[in-house]
Design a protein around this motif. Structure first.
Motif, PDB file in Angstrom:
ATOM      1  N   TYR A 102      -6.879  -0.518  -4.498  1.00 40.72           N
ATOM      2  CA  TYR A 102      -5.672  -1.069  -4.191  1.00 40.72           C
ATOM      3  C   TYR A 102      -5.933  -2.173  -3.153  1.00 40.72           C
ATOM      4  O   TYR A 102      -6.401  -1.867  -2.133  1.00 40.72           O
ATOM      5  CB  TYR A 102      -4.659  -0.113  -3.710  1.00 40.72           C
ATOM      6  N   CYS A 104      -3.417  -5.946  -2.498  1.00 35.13           N
ATOM      7  CA  CYS A 104      -2.299  -6.741  -3.011  1.00 35.13           C
ATOM      8  C   CYS A 104      -2.555  -8.165  -2.232  1.00 35.13           C
ATOM      9  O   CYS A 104      -1.856  -9.275  -2.376  1.00 35.13           O
ATOM     10  CB  CYS A 104      -1.001  -6.405  -2.553  1.00 35.13           C
ATOM     11  N   GLU A 122      -1.468  -3.818  -6.010  1.00 31.43           N
ATOM     12  CA  GLU A 122      -0.553  -3.636  -5.070  1.00 31.43           C
ATOM     13  C   GLU A 122      -1.346  -2.869  -3.771  1.00 31.43           C
ATOM     14  O   GLU A 122      -2.464  -2.541  -3.835  1.00 31.43           O
ATOM     15  CB  GLU A 122       0.425  -2.717  -5.651  1.00 31.43           C
ATOM     16  N   SER A 130       8.630  -4.586  -2.458  1.00 23.05           N
ATOM     17  CA  SER A 130       8.139  -5.850  -2.440  1.00 23.05           C
ATOM     18  C   SER A 130       8.195  -6.561  -1.009  1.00 23.05           C
ATOM     19  O   SER A 130       9.430  -6.723  -0.251  1.00 23.05           O
ATOM     20  CB  SER A 130       8.474  -7.218  -3.344  1.00 23.05           C
ATOM     21  N   ARG A 134       4.477  -9.736  -2.256  1.00 24.41           N
ATOM     22  CA  ARG A 134       3.317  -8.313  -2.486  1.00 24.41           C
ATOM     23  C   ARG A 134       4.079  -7.212  -2.993  1.00 24.41           C
ATOM     24  O   ARG A 134       4.788  -6.926  -1.979  1.00 24.41           O
ATOM     25  CB  ARG A 134       2.300  -8.509  -1.396  1.00 24.41           C
ATOM     26  N   PHE A 135       3.616  -6.404  -3.617  1.00 21.72           N
ATOM     27  CA  PHE A 135       4.149  -5.103  -3.866  1.00 21.72           C
ATOM     28  C   PHE A 135       3.413  -3.859  -3.105  1.00 21.72           C
ATOM     29  O   PHE A 135       2.180  -4.100  -3.161  1.00 21.72           O
ATOM     30  CB  PHE A 135       4.110  -4.839  -5.428  1.00 21.72           C
ATOM     31  N   ASP A 137       3.359   0.497  -2.154  1.00 24.26           N
ATOM     32  CA  ASP A 137       4.107   1.531  -2.304  1.00 24.26           C
ATOM     33  C   ASP A 137       3.280   2.604  -1.511  1.00 24.26           C
ATOM     34  O   ASP A 137       2.278   2.413  -1.074  1.00 24.26           O
ATOM     35  CB  ASP A 137       3.730   2.221  -4.097  1.00 24.26           C
ATOM     36  N   GLN A 142       1.714   6.617  -5.532  1.00 20.58           N
ATOM     37  CA  GLN A 142       0.447   5.994  -6.230  1.00 20.58           C
ATOM     38  C   GLN A 142      -0.254   7.111  -7.008  1.00 20.58           C
ATOM     39  O   GLN A 142      -0.730   6.922  -8.028  1.00 20.58           O
ATOM     40  CB  GLN A 142      -0.341   5.107  -5.266  1.00 20.58           C
TER      41      GLN A 142
END
Length: 268
Positions: A102, A104, A122, A130, A134-135, A137, A142
């Motif tokens: 991960y 981003c 991300e 966002s 950029r995303f 979570d 995830q």
């Protein structure tokens, strides 16, 4: 009258300066107490059943884990990779599992001949959404989206200070299910650091502490630097060795992140 006004002005200026000095002193004392508290939480211990091994790079990008406590393993998660994920590549090739990457901020897909790296454009955060295109979570989401909620996963994290909010948002139940976490932590002036360290210590033993020598600074004293690599072993699988004094000696498997810069460590 003129002299009286000047005298009054002098008194006011003196009082303002004194107040600023006192405020600065209080701020410095508060900062020192916070750093001392962080250090008190960063006390590595020894385990009877942990055989440490270095995974990944020889210097920056290498992390110590308890090799004999990794299996069984279904997957690994690597947070913050850039163009190099030697840790993820070694774990994937050695244990024949996918490693979910991960990042981003850097879309580069690190190469890994013979391994399975699954790149996600991300980042991990404290909520879904966002920010500046950029995303982000949560760790919980995830892992769930990858269908691995009930599986055994290990984690490596190096996300430049975003770890504090991300881990505070992670449910205790999820943390309690993770066998091992290798993480570089960043900072010394954020009260959230203490909250996160205490949260981790409810579920994990801290078995390795190594300061990144790119970060050495006297401003962080009594910490020798502002970035520190830690390894956490779940208390469900780790067996504490009470015969080894706390803090436990630092493993010789640790290496300076920069081989040419001066080093700065606490426990040798």
């Amino acid at each position: 009258m003129k002299h009286r006004s000047i005298s009054l002005l002098f008194v006011i200026v003196a009082l303002v300066l004194a107040a600023l000095i006192v405020a600065d002193f209080v701020r410095e004392e508060r900062g020192l107490r916070l750093r001392e508290t962080i250090l008190a939480e960063l006390q590595p211990v020894a385990l009877k059943n942990c055989t440490l091994k270095r995974f990944g790079s020889a210097n920056d990008g290498g992390y110590l884990m308890c090799e004999n406590l990794i299996e069984p393993i279904d997957a690994a998660y690597s947070y913050g990779v850039g163009s190099n994920d030697d840790w993820g590549c070694e774990v994937s090739r050695r244990y024949h599992v996918p490693v979910h990457e991960y990042d981003c901020f850097d879309p580069t897909r690190p190469p890994c001949s013979g391994g399975t790296l699954v790149f996600h454009n991300e980042c991990i955060g404290d909520r879904t959404g966002s920010r500046a295109s950029r995303f982000f979570d949560t760790l919980e989401n995830q892992i769930r989206k990858n269908g691995q909620t009930a599986q055994r996963v290990i984690i490596k994290m190096d996300i430049e200070g975003a770890e504090w909010d991300a881990l505070l948002a992670t449910p205790d139940e999820l943390l309690a299910s993770i066998p091992q976490i290798s993480m570089e932590m960043h900072g010394y002036d954020n009260p959230k650091i203490v909250d996160v360290l205490r949260k981790l210590r409810r579920h994990f033993y801290l078995v390795n502490l190594h300061f990144n020598n790119w970060s050495c600074t006297t401003k962080a004293a009594p910490l020798p630097g502002w970035a520190y690599q830690t390894h956490w072993v779940n208390k469900r699988i780790g067996v504490l060795d009470p015969t080894v004094p706390v803090p436990a000696p630092m493993s010789p498997l640790n290496a300076p992140d920069s081989p040419t810069w001066r080093d700065c460590q606490l426990y040798r």
